[in-house]
Each structure stands twice: as C-alpha cells, then as structure tokens.
Scaffold this motif. Structure first.
Motif, short mmCIF file in Angstrom:
data_model
loop_
_atom_site.label_atom_id
_atom_site.label_comp_id
_atom_site.label_asym_id
_atom_site.label_seq_id
_atom_site.Cartn_x
_atom_site.Cartn_y
_atom_site.Cartn_z
N VAL A 82 -7.49 -5.27 -10.55
CA VAL A 82 -7.50 -4.37 -11.70
C VAL A 82 -6.25 -4.58 -12.55
O VAL A 82 -6.31 -4.58 -13.77
CB VAL A 82 -7.60 -2.89 -11.24
N ASP A 83 -5.11 -4.80 -11.89
CA ASP A 83 -3.85 -4.94 -12.63
C ASP A 83 -3.58 -6.37 -13.12
O ASP A 83 -2.55 -6.63 -13.72
CB ASP A 83 -2.67 -4.43 -11.81
N MET A 84 -4.53 -7.28 -12.85
CA MET A 84 -4.42 -8.68 -13.28
C MET A 84 -3.10 -9.32 -12.85
O MET A 84 -2.58 -10.21 -13.51
CB MET A 84 -4.58 -8.80 -14.80
N GLY A 85 -2.55 -8.85 -11.74
CA GLY A 85 -1.31 -9.43 -11.21
C GLY A 85 -0.05 -8.93 -11.88
O GLY A 85 1.03 -9.46 -11.64
N LEU A 86 -0.14 -7.91 -12.71
CA LEU A 86 1.02 -7.37 -13.42
C LEU A 86 2.04 -6.80 -12.45
O LEU A 86 1.71 -5.98 -11.60
CB LEU A 86 0.58 -6.28 -14.41
N GLY A 100 9.74 -4.67 -9.54
CA GLY A 100 9.42 -5.83 -8.70
C GLY A 100 8.13 -5.71 -7.93
O GLY A 100 7.73 -6.64 -7.22
N TYR A 101 7.46 -4.58 -8.05
CA TYR A 101 6.20 -4.37 -7.35
C TYR A 101 5.03 -4.42 -8.33
O TYR A 101 5.18 -4.09 -9.50
CB TYR A 101 6.20 -3.01 -6.62
N ILE A 117 1.54 5.12 -6.89
CA ILE A 117 2.63 5.90 -6.28
C ILE A 117 3.26 5.12 -5.14
O ILE A 117 4.49 5.04 -5.02
CB ILE A 117 2.11 7.27 -5.80
N LYS A 118 2.44 4.54 -4.29
CA LYS A 118 2.96 3.78 -3.16
C LYS A 118 3.78 2.58 -3.61
O LYS A 118 4.84 2.30 -3.04
CB LYS A 118 1.81 3.33 -2.25
N ARG A 119 3.34 1.87 -4.64
CA ARG A 119 4.11 0.73 -5.14
C ARG A 119 5.44 1.19 -5.71
O ARG A 119 6.47 0.55 -5.51
CB ARG A 119 3.36 -0.03 -6.23
#
Length: 167
Positions: free
Chosen positions: A40-44, A49-50, A100-102
């Motif tokens: 979903v985030d396309m690797g962003l 850094g997360y 939140i976890k990231r």
C-alpha cells in the motif's frame, strides 16, 4: 432492551465480520503467495527510517478483506455495501495500527498487544454502530473479544501453517 444491556447477537455478528475481513488477507497470502502483493505504501520510508506501513500491508489484502466482508454481510443481515464499508474500515484500522507501530520503531509484522487489534476492531464498529445495533459497551466487548480471539487463534493458525508467525 436498554443501552446498558449488551446485544449478544450484534456483538457476534460484528466479530464474525471482523474474522472474515481479517482472515481473508491471511488466506489470500497463503493461496496467492507473492502474486498481487503490491504494498500500500509503495515502499515509502519516512524520515524516521521506517516504512509508512510496511511490506505486509498490501492492496491485495485490502481488496480481499472488502470482498470477504461484503460477501458475508448479507448472511448476517447487512447489505453487501455495509459489508464492504466494514471491510474497508477494518483494513483502515489495520493500517493505522501499522503506522503507529512503525512510528514507535517496531519492525514489520511485529506484535504489539492492543495496538494490533484495537484500531481494526473499533473503527468498523464505530463507523457502522447504528447499522450493527451496537451500544458503547458492545463496542468495548467486541474489542476485548477480538483481542482474545487473536491471542488464542493465532498460534493454532501458525501450527496449521496458515500464518507465518505464532501471533
């Protein structure tokens, strides 16, 4: 019935929808392997850094959750559209939990009790509270039940080689 009395049928119906919406992406990963698993985030990656959400949050998972919830909703007395909205809200809560976890520095697919289950169980229950016939205590009960189901069901699904991790 007063607002204080729990609606056990309403709670059960909501938990069933949660299990369908959350279980479908797990089964899809098993069936499709890496096919159609676009993040979903396309690797962003953000400034901390997360990743925004992480590689395990995929468009395939969102789509399959919406489809599963929309298919089971009519069996539970809701419209397919309400089921689709439920599935989308569930996955939105899941994305919020991952975000939140990231931000807190937890690795992808790590377990953080409460953060893993509360947003994805409470968001759809709040959004469709009227359609599901839920009171505030029902929503709290749903969050607790879903939390407990995840604790007890995940190790079983891991032993059956359905989940990659025992949590």
């Amino acid at each position: 019935m007063t607002n204080i009395e729990p609606c056990l049928i309403c709670i059960g119906r909501t938990v069933m929808l949660l299990l369908a919406a959350n279980g479908a992406p797990v089964l899809a990963r098993r069936w499709f392997k890496a096919r159609f698993s676009w993040p979903v985030d396309m690797g962003l990656t953000l400034g901390d850094g997360y990743p925004l959400f992480g590689y395990s949050k995929t468009w395939r998972g969102i789509v399959i959750a919406v489809i599963a919830a929309s298919l089971i909703a009519p069996v539970l007395g809701l419209s397919a559209q309400e089921g689709a909205l439920f599935g989308l809200a569930t996955m939105s809560g899941d994305l919020l939990a991952s975000f939140i976890k990231r931000r807190r520095g937890h690795a992808e697919s790590s377990r953080v009790r409460g953060v893993d289950t509360i947003p994805e169980s409470v968001m759809p229950a709040l959004l469709l509270r009227t359609q599901l016939g839920l009171g505030w205590l029902d929503i709290l009960a749903i969050a607790l039940i879903f939390f407990l189901v995840e604790i007890f069901l995940s190790p079983v699904l891991y032993r059956l080689h359905i989940k990659n991790r025992p949590y």
